[in-house]
Each structure stands twice: as structure tokens, then as C-alpha cells.
Design a protein around this motif. Structure first.
Motif, PDB file in Angstrom:
ATOM      1  N   THR A 154       0.826  -1.210   0.000  1.00  0.00           N
ATOM      2  CA  THR A 154       0.000   0.000   0.000  1.00  0.00           C
ATOM      3  C   THR A 154       0.860   1.259   0.000  1.00  0.00           C
ATOM      4  O   THR A 154       0.609   2.206  -0.762  1.00  0.00           O
ATOM      5  CB  THR A 154      -0.925   0.001   1.226  1.00  0.00           C
ATOM      6  OG1 THR A 154      -1.774  -1.150   1.185  1.00  0.00           O
ATOM      7  CG2 THR A 154      -1.780   1.257   1.268  1.00  0.00           C
ATOM      8  N   LEU A 155       1.882   1.273   0.839  1.00  0.00           N
ATOM      9  CA  LEU A 155       2.755   2.439   0.958  1.00  0.00           C
ATOM     10  C   LEU A 155       3.497   2.707  -0.347  1.00  0.00           C
ATOM     11  O   LEU A 155       3.564   3.855  -0.819  1.00  0.00           O
ATOM     12  CB  LEU A 155       3.740   2.222   2.104  1.00  0.00           C
ATOM     13  CG  LEU A 155       4.754   3.348   2.354  1.00  0.00           C
ATOM     14  CD1 LEU A 155       4.039   4.618   2.781  1.00  0.00           C
ATOM     15  CD2 LEU A 155       5.762   2.919   3.423  1.00  0.00           C
ATOM     16  N   PHE A 156       4.066   1.659  -0.949  1.00  0.00           N
ATOM     17  CA  PHE A 156       4.861   1.839  -2.163  1.00  0.00           C
ATOM     18  C   PHE A 156       3.996   2.246  -3.351  1.00  0.00           C
ATOM     19  O   PHE A 156       4.407   3.060  -4.179  1.00  0.00           O
ATOM     20  CB  PHE A 156       5.633   0.559  -2.483  1.00  0.00           C
ATOM     21  CG  PHE A 156       6.730   0.257  -1.499  1.00  0.00           C
ATOM     22  CD1 PHE A 156       7.247   1.250  -0.694  1.00  0.00           C
ATOM     23  CD2 PHE A 156       7.245  -1.026  -1.386  1.00  0.00           C
ATOM     24  CE1 PHE A 156       8.259   0.975   0.221  1.00  0.00           C
ATOM     25  CE2 PHE A 156       8.257  -1.302  -0.492  1.00  0.00           C
ATOM     26  CZ  PHE A 156       8.763  -0.305   0.329  1.00  0.00           C
ATOM     27  N   ILE A 157       2.806   1.661  -3.470  1.00  0.00           N
ATOM     28  CA  ILE A 157       1.906   2.057  -4.564  1.00  0.00           C
ATOM     29  C   ILE A 157       1.483   3.511  -4.390  1.00  0.00           C
ATOM     30  O   ILE A 157       1.475   4.294  -5.345  1.00  0.00           O
ATOM     31  CB  ILE A 157       0.680   1.128  -4.620  1.00  0.00           C
ATOM     32  CG1 ILE A 157       1.087  -0.268  -5.109  1.00  0.00           C
ATOM     33  CG2 ILE A 157      -0.396   1.713  -5.537  1.00  0.00           C
ATOM     34  CD1 ILE A 157      -0.049  -1.265  -5.131  1.00  0.00           C
ATOM     35  N   THR A 158       1.161   3.889  -3.151  1.00  0.00           N
ATOM     36  CA  THR A 158       0.748   5.267  -2.896  1.00  0.00           C
ATOM     37  C   THR A 158       1.871   6.246  -3.222  1.00  0.00           C
ATOM     38  O   THR A 158       1.650   7.263  -3.890  1.00  0.00           O
ATOM     39  CB  THR A 158       0.322   5.435  -1.425  1.00  0.00           C
ATOM     40  OG1 THR A 158      -0.749   4.525  -1.132  1.00  0.00           O
ATOM     41  CG2 THR A 158      -0.143   6.854  -1.152  1.00  0.00           C
ATOM     42  N   GLY A 159       3.082   5.942  -2.757  1.00  0.00           N
ATOM     43  CA  GLY A 159       4.206   6.822  -3.033  1.00  0.00           C
ATOM     44  C   GLY A 159       4.598   6.841  -4.497  1.00  0.00           C
ATOM     45  O   GLY A 159       4.919   7.892  -5.056  1.00  0.00           O
ATOM     46  N   GLY A 160       4.554   5.669  -5.145  1.00  0.00           N
ATOM     47  CA  GLY A 160       4.975   5.591  -6.536  1.00  0.00           C
ATOM     48  C   GLY A 160       4.047   6.282  -7.507  1.00  0.00           C
ATOM     49  O   GLY A 160       4.488   6.745  -8.560  1.00  0.00           O
ATOM     50  N   LEU A 161       2.760   6.348  -7.173  1.00  0.00           N
ATOM     51  CA  LEU A 161       1.777   6.974  -8.064  1.00  0.00           C
ATOM     52  C   LEU A 161       1.301   8.334  -7.564  1.00  0.00           C
ATOM     53  O   LEU A 161       0.358   8.898  -8.114  1.00  0.00           O
ATOM     54  CB  LEU A 161       0.564   6.047  -8.246  1.00  0.00           C
ATOM     55  CG  LEU A 161       0.812   4.734  -8.972  1.00  0.00           C
ATOM     56  CD1 LEU A 161      -0.463   3.901  -9.004  1.00  0.00           C
ATOM     57  CD2 LEU A 161       1.314   4.978 -10.390  1.00  0.00           C
ATOM     58  N   ALA A 162       1.963   8.850  -6.515  1.00  0.00           N
ATOM     59  CA  ALA A 162       1.520  10.119  -5.938  1.00  0.00           C
ATOM     60  C   ALA A 162       1.565  11.254  -6.949  1.00  0.00           C
ATOM     61  O   ALA A 162       0.754  12.192  -6.873  1.00  0.00           O
ATOM     62  CB  ALA A 162       2.386  10.461  -4.726  1.00  0.00           C
ATOM     63  N   ALA A 163       2.511  11.173  -7.903  1.00  0.00           N
ATOM     64  CA  ALA A 163       2.605  12.233  -8.909  1.00  0.00           C
ATOM     65  C   ALA A 163       1.365  12.300  -9.786  1.00  0.00           C
ATOM     66  O   ALA A 163       1.057  13.352 -10.370  1.00  0.00           O
ATOM     67  CB  ALA A 163       3.845  12.009  -9.784  1.00  0.00           C
ATOM     68  N   GLN A 164       0.618  11.180  -9.893  1.00  0.00           N
ATOM     69  CA  GLN A 164      -0.610  11.165 -10.679  1.00  0.00           C
ATOM     70  C   GLN A 164      -1.812  11.647  -9.882  1.00  0.00           C
ATOM     71  O   GLN A 164      -2.908  11.788 -10.437  1.00  0.00           O
ATOM     72  CB  GLN A 164      -0.884   9.740 -11.195  1.00  0.00           C
ATOM     73  CG  GLN A 164       0.264   9.087 -11.929  1.00  0.00           C
ATOM     74  CD  GLN A 164       0.666   9.853 -13.166  1.00  0.00           C
ATOM     75  OE1 GLN A 164      -0.142  10.579 -13.758  1.00  0.00           O
ATOM     76  NE2 GLN A 164       1.922   9.704 -13.577  1.00  0.00           N
ATOM     77  N   GLY A 165      -1.601  11.881  -8.581  1.00  0.00           N
ATOM     78  CA  GLY A 165      -2.697  12.308  -7.707  1.00  0.00           C
ATOM     79  C   GLY A 165      -2.658  11.503  -6.426  1.00  0.00           C
ATOM     80  O   GLY A 165      -2.853  10.287  -6.460  1.00  0.00           O
ATOM     81  N   ALA A 175      -6.912  -0.367  -1.802  1.00  0.00           N
ATOM     82  CA  ALA A 175      -7.721  -1.417  -2.427  1.00  0.00           C
ATOM     83  C   ALA A 175      -6.915  -2.696  -2.577  1.00  0.00           C
ATOM     84  O   ALA A 175      -7.403  -3.802  -2.290  1.00  0.00           O
ATOM     85  CB  ALA A 175      -8.232  -0.939  -3.791  1.00  0.00           C
ATOM     86  N   VAL A 176      -5.664  -2.567  -3.006  1.00  0.00           N
ATOM     87  CA  VAL A 176      -4.803  -3.740  -3.179  1.00  0.00           C
ATOM     88  C   VAL A 176      -4.460  -4.357  -1.828  1.00  0.00           C
ATOM     89  O   VAL A 176      -4.584  -5.572  -1.620  1.00  0.00           O
ATOM     90  CB  VAL A 176      -3.519  -3.345  -3.935  1.00  0.00           C
ATOM     91  CG1 VAL A 176      -2.541  -4.523  -3.973  1.00  0.00           C
ATOM     92  CG2 VAL A 176      -3.856  -2.892  -5.349  1.00  0.00           C
ATOM     93  N   GLY A 177      -4.029  -3.524  -0.870  1.00  0.00           N
ATOM     94  CA  GLY A 177      -3.662  -4.046   0.440  1.00  0.00           C
ATOM     95  C   GLY A 177      -4.831  -4.659   1.189  1.00  0.00           C
ATOM     96  O   GLY A 177      -4.686  -5.689   1.860  1.00  0.00           O
ATOM     97  N   ALA A 178      -6.012  -4.038   1.094  1.00  0.00           N
ATOM     98  CA  ALA A 178      -7.185  -4.575   1.790  1.00  0.00           C
ATOM     99  C   ALA A 178      -7.603  -5.922   1.201  1.00  0.00           C
ATOM    100  O   ALA A 178      -8.018  -6.827   1.944  1.00  0.00           O
ATOM    101  CB  ALA A 178      -8.336  -3.582   1.701  1.00  0.00           C
ATOM    102  N   THR A 179      -7.498  -6.067  -0.117  1.00  0.00           N
ATOM    103  CA  THR A 179      -7.808  -7.371  -0.725  1.00  0.00           C
ATOM    104  C   THR A 179      -6.851  -8.434  -0.213  1.00  0.00           C
ATOM    105  O   THR A 179      -7.253  -9.569   0.094  1.00  0.00           O
ATOM    106  CB  THR A 179      -7.714  -7.283  -2.253  1.00  0.00           C
ATOM    107  OG1 THR A 179      -8.566  -6.245  -2.728  1.00  0.00           O
ATOM    108  CG2 THR A 179      -8.156  -8.596  -2.897  1.00  0.00           C
ATOM    109  N   GLY A 180      -5.572  -8.071  -0.103  1.00  0.00           N
ATOM    110  CA  GLY A 180      -4.610  -9.019   0.441  1.00  0.00           C
ATOM    111  C   GLY A 180      -4.951  -9.445   1.853  1.00  0.00           C
ATOM    112  O   GLY A 180      -4.910 -10.636   2.190  1.00  0.00           O
TER     113      GLY A 180
END
Length: 535
Positions: A154-165, A175-180
């Protein structure tokens, strides 16, 4: 003793959680290779999608056009889900969200079962529980390990895509982490029901497969995620959080409620059974007939896994084949998309390139099956089930041969079924598509041969085979989109295979890869014959 008889320490109280900290540290130490590989591959797959989407569709008009065409294609919706937003982040969520959530679920169920049911099956948990370790401490440490892995994702996806919003990136990561975590708690329940880690993984994996199929069926009939079938699937919940498209934060409440309910059920069941026991009855019996042979035993142990892969490949093949005819319409006049398909499929004709790319993707995924099947020997050895067999007249090579036939032969079978499904879905070039699928086998065998070598020569390093397969998947997945140098693409054995169908057959790389696979397998078996078994 029966599953319903509690042993000392089964009552409520803080003592049941004694020992969580050392067990958690032990779990992290044991997973120090596997967890980073899973987290890295999963997050890179999603984060790298931002740059590839920007390269493919570099204007708002291009993104809006592709979003419209994708939403209108029911086959694409069944595979990836509906498109809720035409921004770069929205397209990343569409393209990678479903698969990232599914992979997070696979990662989580493996972690939980590894540190619960597998520990009991090998007898290590009984040894630990004889010390000052609470009844529910192992389950808690397993869930904490899964929580740590999903939190990092969750942290890495959030940080990696932060530039997109940042808001959309956070929604996608959650969503990904909660499914896991939902499937982690589900695996915790199943681990209490059965006495076999293999069966526990199969049952949880079956539920995950059903969830994916429900979502696919629902999305194929509705382009807004509103189908009842989609809402019956936790993967459908993940896509309906709608990252980058007016986030629905209330969907997180569904995850929280399901995770809490399943965790409570798992803890209740854990307190009502003896260590090593399960609530579902085992089926003991004498090893008679075919089961009395090494090959028969290997088949009995691995037939469920092979069946699951075969069914999955049949479905995936039909879906990919059905998508092939719409590939040209999907790409349209986008030259960058055509170039990426050409690099993936090795040819300019979009339909042929798409088929070749899908065949290659099926081949790379089949390598996961081969490695898992081969490393089953490692599990049998470390759990000390192999030692009684090998203490009799059964030789190591005969024992290993039973598993290797299932691994290498099973890889051929699932690629054959996948090729048949692809040809049926495409409805044309039956022989060419089937032949293209079988051409992937030498590369699969090569990675399998590497797993045999690691297991035979360096059994403690055998899990590193997962890292090699993960690296090959990463190269094949994002390499063409990022236009990586040829030297990097050639690190994967799949990069040397002819791109079929649509190009001429090249026998030299196929034969060389096959010879290398045979050499690696032979070296691994020779090392296995000389070394001591794990004790």
C-alpha cells in the motif's frame, strides 16, 4: 485427541498471545527473501504502469479515446475491469488494479498458511508451543506478517503513483492491500479446518479463483461495475473503490467488516482444536496400487494443483483469444501502442503481435507452476516426510523423478490446454497458435531446471528460484513498455524464443534452451544424490 478437545492454555486471556514478538521476528527472518520479492514485483508492476501509460497515450484526447473503446469491449472488461477514469492514474488503476489485488491475495494466503498450517504439519509448532508460547500467538504473528507485507505494498503504490494524484494513489494502494488482508484472514480460517497445508492453499486459492471469475462475469455484462456478480467478489470491491475516478471510501468498510469477521472466526477456531489437528477429517489409508509407487505418490500430492492450473489456463486462453480480434481496434492509430505490441510480439501486424504476446505471458506464468511443483520436493524433505520413503529401497532419483515428471510434463499439459483455449477463442490459425504455445516449453523447463539445481546443490537457497521467475515476469511485463535494452531483455530465457505465431520458426534457440534445461536438471539430480537430507 480430536479437533474439538482443547488442551491446556485454551482458555481466554492475555496468555494466549504470549510469544508474539519473537514469533513475528522469526517469520520475518524466514521470509526475508520471499517477502521483498513479492512486494517489489507487485509494486513495480503497478508503479511502472504510470510511465508506460503516459508513453502510450500522451494527450487527454488519446486517453479519453482509449478509455471509451476499452469500456465498450466486454472481453477487455472481463479481464481488466471497467474503466472509470481517463486520466493516467485512472488507466493505471484499470490496467493493473485487478491483477495487483489478485497477486496481493496470493501473497497473503501463502504467508498465512506458511506460518500456521505448515508449521504444524512439520511439527515445529508443537515444539514451540511446549515453551512459553500462547495458543493464538502463531496465528497472530502470521497475520501480522501478512499485514506488514500488505502495508508495504500500500505504501509503495501510494508513493509511486503520488505524482498522478495522491488521493487516487492512496485509494488504489488501500484497495490492493485490503484485498490481500481479506484473503489473509480467509486463509487463517481454512488453516484451522484442514490438516494439510497443500489442501489449505488449494481451498483458499479456489475461493480466490471463484472471486476472479465472479468479477469477470459481472464486468463483462456491465461497464460500470454495478453487476451483482461483481459485488459478490472482493476483487470487485477493490475495483469499485474507483481510484482516480471519484473515490468511494465507504467500500473500505466492506473490507474492514469482512476482515474483522474472518479474523474473529479464525481466532475462535484456533482456540477449539489441538495443534496439528483440523476440523475436516483426514483420509488416512494404506499406500496401495499406484499410490505405492514414487510416481503415484507425486501424482496424488500434486494432481489438485495441476488440475487448478489446467482449468485456469483453459479459461484464460479462451478470454485472450477472444480479445485478439479486437486488438487492432483497441490500438487504433496510436503508433506508440503499435510499437510496444511489436516489441512484445516481435512483428508489425497487431493481431499476430497480440497473440504472440499473450502466448509469451502464458509461458512466463507457467514457469511459476513448474517451480512450485519442483520445490514441492523441498517441502517434503524439510517436513521429514521424504526421509522414511528414502530410508527403504526407494532411491533418491526415482523419488525425484516422480515429482519432475509432474512438473515438466504438467508444464507441457497446461501450455497445451492454454494454446487450445487461445485457438478456440481466436477461432483461426488453430495449428499455429497451438504450436506457438508449445514453443514456450523449453524456457519453462530451463527455469525449472534451475530450481532443480538450487534444490539439489543448495537446498537452503532453493526459494531463490521464485526470485528468478519473478524477475523474468517483470522483464517480460514492463520491458517492452519501457523499451529496455536488448541486453536486459535477453536475461530472460523467454526473450530468446521465436515470436510465434506470425514469424518463422527458429529451432536453434529452442534446442539450446532444451539442452540447458536438461543439463541443469542433471546437475541438480547429481547434487541431490550426493548431499545429506535435511534433518
Amino acid at each position: 485427541m480430536t479437533a474439538g478437545i482443547a488442551v491446556r492454555g485454551g482458555g481466554a486471556g492475555a496468555g494466549q498471545l504470549t510469544g508474539i514478538s519473537p514469533l513475528f521476528r522469526l517469520a520475518l527472518r524466514r521470509d526475508r527473501i520471499m517477502l521483498p520479492v513479492w512486494v517489489l514485483v507487485l509494486t513495480l508492476m503497478v508503479v511502472s504502469g504510470g510511465s508506460s501509460i503516459e508513453q502510450l497515450y500522451d494527450t487527454p484526447a488519446a486517453r479519453a479515446e482509449v478509455a471509451t473503446s476499452m469500456s465498450a469491449n466486454s472481453s477487455l472488461r472481463s479481464m481488466y475491469g471497467p474503466v472509470f477514469g481517463d486520466s493516467t492514474g485512472g488507466l493505471v488503476a484499470w490496467r493493473f488494479g485487478v491483477f495487483a489485488a489478485t497477486l496481493a491475495a496470493v501473497m497473503s494466503l501463502i504467508i498465512v498458511i506458511r506460518h500456521t498450517r505448515e508449521e504444524e504439519e512439520t511439527g515445529r509448532q508443537e515444539l514451540l508451543s511446549s515453551a512459553v508460547v500462547g495458543r493464538r500467538a502463531p496465528l497472530t504473528s502470521a497475520l501480522l506478517t501478512a499485514l506488514a507485507a500488505n502495508a508495504l505494498v500500500t505504501l509503495f503504490i501510494t508513493g509511486g503513483l503520488a505524482a498522478q494524484g495522491g488521493t487516487g494513489a492512496l485509494a488504489l494502494g488501500l484497495a490492493v492491500g485490503a484485498t490481500g488482508m481479506l484473503f489473509a484472514t480467509m486463509a487463517a480460517i481454512v488453516a484451522q479446518l484442514t490438516e494439510s497445508a497443500r489442501l489449505a492453499k488449494g481451498m483458499t486459492g479456489g475461493v480466490l479463483g471463484l472471486a476472479f471469475l465472479l468479477r469477470a462475469a459481472g464486468d463483462s455484462g456491465a461497464n460500470d461495475g454495478s453487476s451483482l456478480l461483481t459485488w459478490l467478489s472482493p476483487i470487485g470491491w477493490a475495483e469499485n473503490m474507483r481510484p482516480y475516478a471519484g473515490e468511494r471510501w465507504w467500500v473500505l468498510l466492506l473490507f474492514v467488516a469482512a476482515i474483522a469477521a474472518q479474523a474473529a472466526a479464525a481466532y475462535t477456531l484456533a482456540g477449539r482444536r489441538d495443534i496439528g489437528m483440523g476440523f475436516l477429517p483426514a483420509r488416512p489409508g494404506p499406500a496401495e496400487g499406484r499410490l505405492a509407487t514414487a510416481g503415484g505418490l507425486a501424482w496424488r500430492l500434486q494432481r489438485g494443483t495441476l488440475l487448478g492450473w489446467t482449468v485456469g489456463y483453459a479459461v484464460a486462453g479462451v478470454v485472450f483469444g477472444g480479445m485478439a480480434r479486437g486488438a487492432a481496434d483497441l490500438v487504433g492509430d496510436n503508433e506508440q501502442a503499435k510499437e510496444i505490441f511489436a516489441r512484445m510480439g516481435g512483428q508489425e501486424v497487431v493481431t499476430q503481435a497480440f497473440l504472440a504476446a499473450m502466448v509469451g505471458m502464458l509461458g512466463m506464468m507457467a514457469a511459476l507452476y513448474a517451480v512450485a511443483s519442483i520445490l514441492r520436493m523441498h517441502g517434503e524433505e524439510t517436513s521429514q516426510r521424504a526421509e522414511p520413503l528414502l530410508a527403504n529401497s526407494l532411491g533418491r532419483l526415482r523419488w525425484a523423478a516422480g515429482h519432475l515428471v509432474i512438473a515438466f510434463g504438467g508444464a507441457v499439459a497446461i501450455m497445451l490446454v492454454g494454446g487450445l483455449g487461445l485457438a478456440v477463442g481466436y477461432g483461426d490459425e488453430f495449428g499455429a497458435v497451438l504450436g506457438a504455445s508449445l514453443v514456450q516449453v523449453p524456457a519453462i523447463w530451463l527455469l525449472g531446471g534451475l530450481a532443480v539445481l538450487l534444490y539439489g546443490a543448495l537446498p537452503k537457497a532453493a526459494p531463490a528460484a521464485w526470485g528468478v521467475v519473478g524477475a523474468c515476469l517483470l522483464i517480460g511485463w514492463i520491458g517492452p513498455a519501457l523499451d529496455l535494452p536488448r541486453s536486459v531483455m535477453d536475461l530472460s530465457p523467454f526473450g530468446h524464443l521465436p515470436k510465434l505465431p506470425g514469424t518463422e520458426m527458429q529451432w536453434t534457440p529452442v534446442l539450446l534452451l532444451t539442452a540447458m534445461a536438461v543439463a541443469l536438471t542433471g546437475a541438480g539430480l547429481a547434487a541431490l544424490r550426493r548431499r545429506d537430507l535435511a534433518t
